[in-house]
Design a protein around this motif. Structure first.
Motif, short mmCIF file in Angstrom:
data_model
loop_
_atom_site.label_atom_id
_atom_site.label_comp_id
_atom_site.label_asym_id
_atom_site.label_seq_id
_atom_site.Cartn_x
_atom_site.Cartn_y
_atom_site.Cartn_z
N VAL A 3 0.85 -1.18 0.00
CA VAL A 3 0.00 0.00 0.00
C VAL A 3 0.89 1.23 0.00
CG1 VAL A 3 -1.76 1.28 1.25
CG2 VAL A 3 -1.82 -1.21 1.24
N ARG A 4 0.57 2.17 -0.89
CA ARG A 4 1.34 3.42 -0.97
C ARG A 4 0.41 4.61 -0.75
NH1 ARG A 4 4.24 5.23 -6.53
NH2 ARG A 4 2.09 5.40 -7.22
N GLU A 5 0.91 5.58 -0.02
CA GLU A 5 0.23 6.86 0.14
C GLU A 5 0.95 7.85 -0.76
OE1 GLU A 5 -0.11 8.28 4.15
OE2 GLU A 5 -0.33 6.25 4.90
N VAL A 17 -2.67 0.54 -4.26
CA VAL A 17 -1.98 -0.74 -4.13
C VAL A 17 -1.00 -0.81 -5.29
CG1 VAL A 17 -2.22 -3.24 -4.25
CG2 VAL A 17 -3.86 -1.90 -2.95
N ILE A 18 0.27 -1.08 -4.96
CA ILE A 18 1.34 -1.06 -5.94
C ILE A 18 1.93 -2.46 -6.09
CG2 ILE A 18 3.59 -0.04 -6.50
CD1 ILE A 18 1.30 1.98 -6.45
N THR A 30 -6.53 1.85 -7.09
CA THR A 30 -6.58 3.06 -6.26
C THR A 30 -7.84 2.98 -5.41
OG1 THR A 30 -5.44 4.33 -7.94
CG2 THR A 30 -6.64 5.57 -6.28
N PHE A 31 -7.69 3.23 -4.12
CA PHE A 31 -8.83 3.11 -3.21
C PHE A 31 -9.47 4.43 -2.87
CE2 PHE A 31 -6.95 -0.96 -2.83
CZ PHE A 31 -8.01 -1.80 -2.56
N GLY A 32 -8.88 5.52 -3.29
CA GLY A 32 -9.47 6.83 -3.06
C GLY A 32 -8.44 7.80 -2.53
N SER A 33 -8.90 9.02 -2.27
CA SER A 33 -8.01 10.03 -1.74
C SER A 33 -8.76 10.89 -0.74
CB SER A 33 -7.43 10.89 -2.86
OG SER A 33 -8.48 11.57 -3.53
N SER A 34 -8.01 11.47 0.18
CA SER A 34 -8.62 12.30 1.21
C SER A 34 -7.53 13.12 1.89
CB SER A 34 -9.33 11.43 2.24
OG SER A 34 -9.86 12.23 3.28
#
Length: 122
Positions: A3-5, A17-18, A30-34
């Motif tokens: 998992v990458r931020e 997810v990389i 990609t799970f989203g952004s916030s």
């Protein structure tokens, strides 16, 4: 997979997810952004669960590493000497070094005989 931020230009953080393959990184999902830390944590947890479901990878928790190591070592009932230790044990005892009674000293003597390289650092 991991998992990458990723920090976006807008100031939000994307959770991805990389997959690293052939020295290249590929975004699998990609799970989203916030910008909210709680929501980012929730997205990371979701991504980790997704990885586990896809690959069966289990996250290793190193917080309690010492206790877990001691638990594994406590389960070892028997250690059998093999190889050069069998020979060195008898020679060590014949010379009379066993009177020292220090296990660390014994290991250091064996180590010096098994790996006779200079200990000087240049």
């Amino acid at each position: 997979m991991f998992v990458r931020e990723k920090l976006n230009k807008s100031g939000t953080i994307s959770v991805q997810v990389i997959l690293k393959s052939s020295k290249k990184y590929k975004v699998v999902k990609t799970f989203g952004s916030s910008a909210d830390p709680n929501e980012i944590l929730a997205l990371k947890n979701e991504a980790n669960q997704w990885i586990h479901g896809q690959t069966g990878q289990v996250a290793i928790n190193f917080d309690n590493q010492r206790a877990e190591t001691e638990q594994v070592l406590d389960k070892i009932d028997q250690v059998k000497s093999v190889g050069i230790d069998l020979l060195l044990n008898s020679i060590y005892d014949e010379i009379g070094f066993n009177l020292v009674g220090d296990l660390l000293f014994r290991r250091l003597v064996f180590s010096r005989i098994e790996y006779p390289v200079s200990k000087l650092v240049r």
